[in-house]
Design an enzyme around this catalytic site. Structure first.
Site, short mmCIF file in Angstrom:
data_model
loop_
_atom_site.label_atom_id
_atom_site.label_comp_id
_atom_site.label_asym_id
_atom_site.label_seq_id
_atom_site.Cartn_x
_atom_site.Cartn_y
_atom_site.Cartn_z
N HIS A 160 0.83 -1.22 0.00
CA HIS A 160 0.00 0.00 0.00
C HIS A 160 0.86 1.27 0.00
CE1 HIS A 160 -3.41 -2.66 1.20
NE2 HIS A 160 -2.45 -3.25 1.91
N SER A 281 15.42 22.15 -15.34
CA SER A 281 14.25 22.98 -15.62
C SER A 281 14.73 24.33 -16.09
CB SER A 281 13.42 23.12 -14.34
OG SER A 281 12.64 24.30 -14.40
N LYS A 287 16.27 22.15 -10.07
CA LYS A 287 15.63 20.90 -10.49
C LYS A 287 16.56 19.96 -11.23
CE LYS A 287 11.92 19.69 -10.25
NZ LYS A 287 10.71 20.03 -10.98
N GLU A 294 10.52 8.72 -16.60
CA GLU A 294 9.18 9.31 -16.86
C GLU A 294 8.72 9.02 -18.28
OE1 GLU A 294 8.46 13.44 -14.83
OE2 GLU A 294 10.58 13.28 -15.33
#
Ligand code: ARG
Length: 467
Positions: A160, A281, A287, A294
């Site tokens: 979970h 970024s 970043k 991804e």
């Protein structure tokens, strides 16, 4: 033959093809990717025709030389692809006739574009499967070696997405590896059904020439000729099987990607990915984004789409060949390219994963991950499991209040909940004790992980022998 109609089948037509229809029905813009396999198939076909006496040896040689030259023109980018010539097959055949004259027109004896295209795609898929298999092996090898190196590294295991029990990072990596082992088997299984020769089925019913399909199969490295001509020209099961393999593989890669993305976040902070796999970024200077995992996660969608596309393409098609089948190529090409690139990205990236061991260890320590070990300890001393569960639940509640992990409590503190607990409880409450105790096949103990890595290496080399 009228100049105004298509050269290959214009005989019975009285007006030229509508310009839009010519463009709409043509496939050469994408099926030129099959040129190498088309030439390979034609050379084998001509060789077989000469062997059974349908072509002379001189005709065969002229055809093979012409096709070999055309192959060179295509590789050098000199070939002039023509949309009015519809597809890769007729483009190459027309060029052959340009080059060697009337003999070029004999190549198509005893064959149709229907069995020709089915042969080309199978040759193409076989080539691509072999390339994909190399990347899949490389990824599995890298994963097994990393798992072996990280057999002692402790991290939280989750259910979970909540901290459940401590596991070793090596064990987690070998869980990924098991997924890939099944994918590998599926790929090789699919290859068996790809490697069957349609050529000789001709348009649908076979041919009246005395062809020898075993010769063609052998020349092209196929295991056998397809059994039934109607099925041979219309079967695309292998394409569906491949995209189904590809979809399951991408599902696995998306699960791994999701974990990599989570683990690189400041919140988890379990791993670092080298800068070469990340981007920054344009607005937030701090970043470092895990773009590669991804994108792999994102590309899973298009591969699922191709599986649905191909299943739907084949649904309800009557025997034998239908033009619908021309639509099989673009989804297959894209599925092949996507899978190959995603596997390459993973095979390069996985060995470069840098685990942040202290951070993983700290996370496992924080989440009461040895609570089950305390319950098991009580059970071994005669407490019923349900009672043990209750005792440990109270200890955890106390730990939450006092901000202490179970292993940080004193013996006195633990004995508030059960007097059965003694000093040796600390052997099981440590993370090291917890993982080491799961010492059976399939368990997370470091020794088991090392043994499992060794078995995985052996299973991988046993599978390699089959291809
Ligand atoms: N371009 C066609 C395809 O991809 C080749 C076969 C065409 N056959 C035909 N009877 N029109 O399927």
């Amino acid at each position: 033959m009228s100049q105004a109609t298509n050269q290959s089948w214009g005989g019975r037509f009285s007006e030229p093809t509508d310009a839009f229809v010519a463009r709409f029905t043509a496939s050469v813009t994408f099926d030129q990717r099959l040129a190498r396999q088309d030439i390979q198939g034609s050379i084998a076909h001509a060789t077989m025709l000469a062997r059974v006496g349908v072509l002379t040896d001189e005709e065969r040689d002229a055809i093979i030389n012409g096709l070999t030259e055309i192959q060179g023109e295509i590789e050098r980018g000199e070939f002039n692809w023509s949309v009015p010539l519809e597809d890769v097959h007729m483009n190459i055949e027309a060029r052959l006739t340009d080059k060697i004259g009337i003999t070029g027109k004999k190549l198509h004896t005893g064959r149709s574009r229907n069995d020709q295209v089915a042969t080309d795609i199978r040759l193409f898929m076989r080539d691509e499967i072999d390339v994909i298999e190399v990347e899949l092996k490389r990824l599995r090898e890298g994963m097994i070696e990393l798992a072996d190196r990280e057999a002692d590294t402790i991290m939280p295991g989750f259910t979970h997405l909540q901290t459940a029990q401590p596991v070793t990072f090596g064990h987690h990596l070998l869980a990924w590896q098991e997924m890939l082992a099944r994918d590998h088997e599926r790929l090789l299984d699919c290859r068996k059904r790809v490697n069957v020769l349609p050529l000789g089925a001709a348009a649908l019913a076979g041919t009246t020439y005395p062809i020898d399909r075993h010769v063609t199969a052998e020349l092209l490295g196929f295991d056998r000729p397809a059994e039934n001509s109607l099925d041979a020209v219309s079967d695309r099961d292998f394409a569906i099987e491949f995209t189904s393999f590809a979809s399951i593989l991408m599902m696995h890669l998306s699960r791994m990607s999701e974990e990599l993305v989570l683990w690189t976040s400041a919140q988890f902070d379990f791993i670092d990915l080298p800068d070469r796999f990340c981007t920054g970024s344009s607005i937030m200077p701090q970043k470092k984004n895990p773009d590669v995992p991804e994108l792999v996660r994102g590309k899973t969608g298009r591969v699922y789409g191709h599986l649905m596309g191909l299943l739907t393409l084949m649904k309800s098609q009557p025997l034998a060949y239908n033009k619908d089948n021309q639509e099989d190529k673009e989804p297959l090409f894209d599925a092949v390219d996507t899978v190959r690139d995603c596997l390459k990205a993973f095979a390069d990236m996985v060995p470069a994963i840098e685990p942040k061991k202290d951070s993983m260890y700290e996370a496992a320590r924080r989440g009461f991950s040895t609570a089950t070990d305390l319950a098991d300890y009580l059970v071994r001393r005669g407490v019923a499991f349900r009672d043990a569960h209750e005792i440990v639940g109270q200890s955890v509640a106390y730990g939450l209040k006092t901000q202490k992990d179970l292993s940080e409590m004193s013996l006195d503190e633990l004995q508030q909940f059960s007097t059965i607990i003694e000093q040796d409880v600390f052997d099981v409450l440590t993370l090291e004790g917890s993982v080491a105790a799961r010492n059976h096949i399939g368990g997370t103990a470091p020794d088991q992980v090392r043994a499992a890595a060794q078995r995985a290496r052996e299973a991988l080399s046993a599978l390699q022998g089959q291809a």
